[in-house]
Write an enzyme that holds these catalytic residues in place. Structure first.
Site, mmCIF file in Angstrom:
data_model
loop_
_atom_site.group_PDB
_atom_site.id
_atom_site.type_symbol
_atom_site.label_atom_id
_atom_site.label_comp_id
_atom_site.label_asym_id
_atom_site.label_seq_id
_atom_site.Cartn_x
_atom_site.Cartn_y
_atom_site.Cartn_z
ATOM 1 C CB CYS A 326 -0.947 0.003 1.202
ATOM 2 S SG CYS A 326 -0.105 -0.082 2.792
ATOM 3 C CD GLU A 360 -3.243 -1.902 -1.557
ATOM 4 O OE1 GLU A 360 -3.163 -2.880 -0.807
ATOM 5 O OE2 GLU A 360 -3.547 -0.764 -1.162
#
EC number: 2.1.1.-
Length: 368
Positions: A326, A360
């Site tokens: 992330c 992401e």
């Protein structure tokens, strides 16, 4: 324009810009063609939270401008799921007439699912009593009579009252498989349900020709563990957060999966256990024999801070590494170590957070 408005016409452009940006971040590495997985342009967030504003008899949701900190009223929130948007006005109208339910209410959190369940947490600056419990059960029944599958939590300092569950049951489709997940209030869950399904399918596709066992670090509620189980003989997964471990155990049972074992420990402690630096009683207590596993593949989904150097060195010991990140910046730092021994064979961008700078990423690395 407030931040509740979405430029849906510009969605593809912002996605293209992200794809270009992430390729620039990793330009020093040899990467295959980037696989890009788009989000719905609106109604993609499965959770949302709002402050509540009291103005005379009126009661409404507010958010705050991140730069000026000025509040603005929110009646609808296009980024959130349709289920959240459907419930928002009905909930606030049901709260307004009740002095018991609205008194010192300062925040409302929503957690919804693709499966149609929704959980609302009401946060108060006062202790809750039996009168509140009676009133909230009436409100819950009233809203469920409107067609919602709703549960409600009341929270105050050192206090939590649940009517009737503090979790939702999500169902995600991964190719021809439907997986059931327990998602507990205040525990981490993927915020974008549609993209979460794409991430699971990508991970399953990357590992479809696997042999041996899978080791997974930072497994959360078993989100990836369950989807990947069919591609491996056994899965050994670690997670530190107790609520996530409990959810993972529930998810393993409800999906009738018999080849996944969850161990509650940190990635750093597990690294020490794998290296034989010291013994851990919790491994013995759960009858986990690390030497019995034949893990050729390791899956990691670390927090934003990435993996420490010791964990990276441990991860290098596996033939294949699947890494979900992330934070592309810490992924880049980790890849500077991992790429010494492994090459990147798959490279993906998942648009979990449209219209923001957050990205992401997923990479599959295989030993050179």
């Amino acid at each position: 324009m407030t931040s509740t408005a979405l430029n849906t016409a510009g969605y593809q452009q912002q996605l293209d810009e992200k794809a270009e940006r992430i390729q620039n971040i990793f330009e020093d590495f040899e990467t295959p063609e980037l696989e890009v997985f788009a989000s719905p342009a609106e109604h993609y967030r499965m959770r949302a939270e709002f402050r509540m504003w009291h103005e005379g008899e009126d009661l409404y949701y507010v958010m705050f401008n991140q730069e000026t900190r000025e509040k603005y009223r929110v009646d609808q929130f296009p980024a959130a799921s349709r289920l959240i948007n459907d419930l928002m006005p009905l909930l606030v109208e049901a709260l307004k007439p009740s002095q018991t339910l609205r008194h010192k209410l300062f925040q409302v959190d929503f957690l919804s699912t693709l499966s149609g369940e929704i959980l609302v947490s009401l946060l108060y600056h006062r202790q809750l009593d039996e009168e509140w419990e009676v009133e909230i059960k009436k409100l819950k029944q009233c809203l469920n009579d409107e067609g919602f599958n709703l549960n409600i939590i009341g929270r105050a300092r050192k206090m939590k009252i649940v009517a009737d569950r503090d979790y939702v049951i999500e169902k995600l489709n991964v190719f021809d498989q439907t997986l059931t997940y327990k998602q507990v209030e205040n525990s981490f869950t993927q915020p974008n349900g549609e993209v979460a399904q794409k991430m699971l399918e990508w991970a399953v596709d990357c590992t479809q020709d696997s042999d041996g066992d899978l080791l997974e670090l930072y497994c959360g509620n078993g989100n990836f563990s369950l989807a990947l189980a069919k591609n491996f003989e056994r899965v050994l997964a670690t997670e530190l957060a107790k609520p996530s471990v409990e959810s993972a155990q529930y998810n393993i049972a409800v999906n009738n999966i018999d080849n996944v074992q969850i161990v509650r420990m940190s990635a750093e402690d597990f690294t020490d256990a794998m290296a034989g630096k010291r013994e851990f009683r919790r491994l013995k207590a759960q009858n986990v024999d690390l030497q019995s596993y034949n893990c050729n593949t390791i899956f990691v989904d670390p927090p934003r801070s990435g993996m420490d150097e010791g964990t990276c060195r441990m991860v290098q010991g596996y033939e294949r590494i699947m890494y979900i990140s992330c934070n592309p910046d810490t992924l880049k730092e980790n890849l500077e170590i991992l790429s010494q021994t492994h090459k990147i064979t798959r490279f993906a961008l998942f648009d979990q957070f449209p219209y923001t700078h957050h990205m992401e990423a997923g990479v599959l690395l295989e030993r050179k």
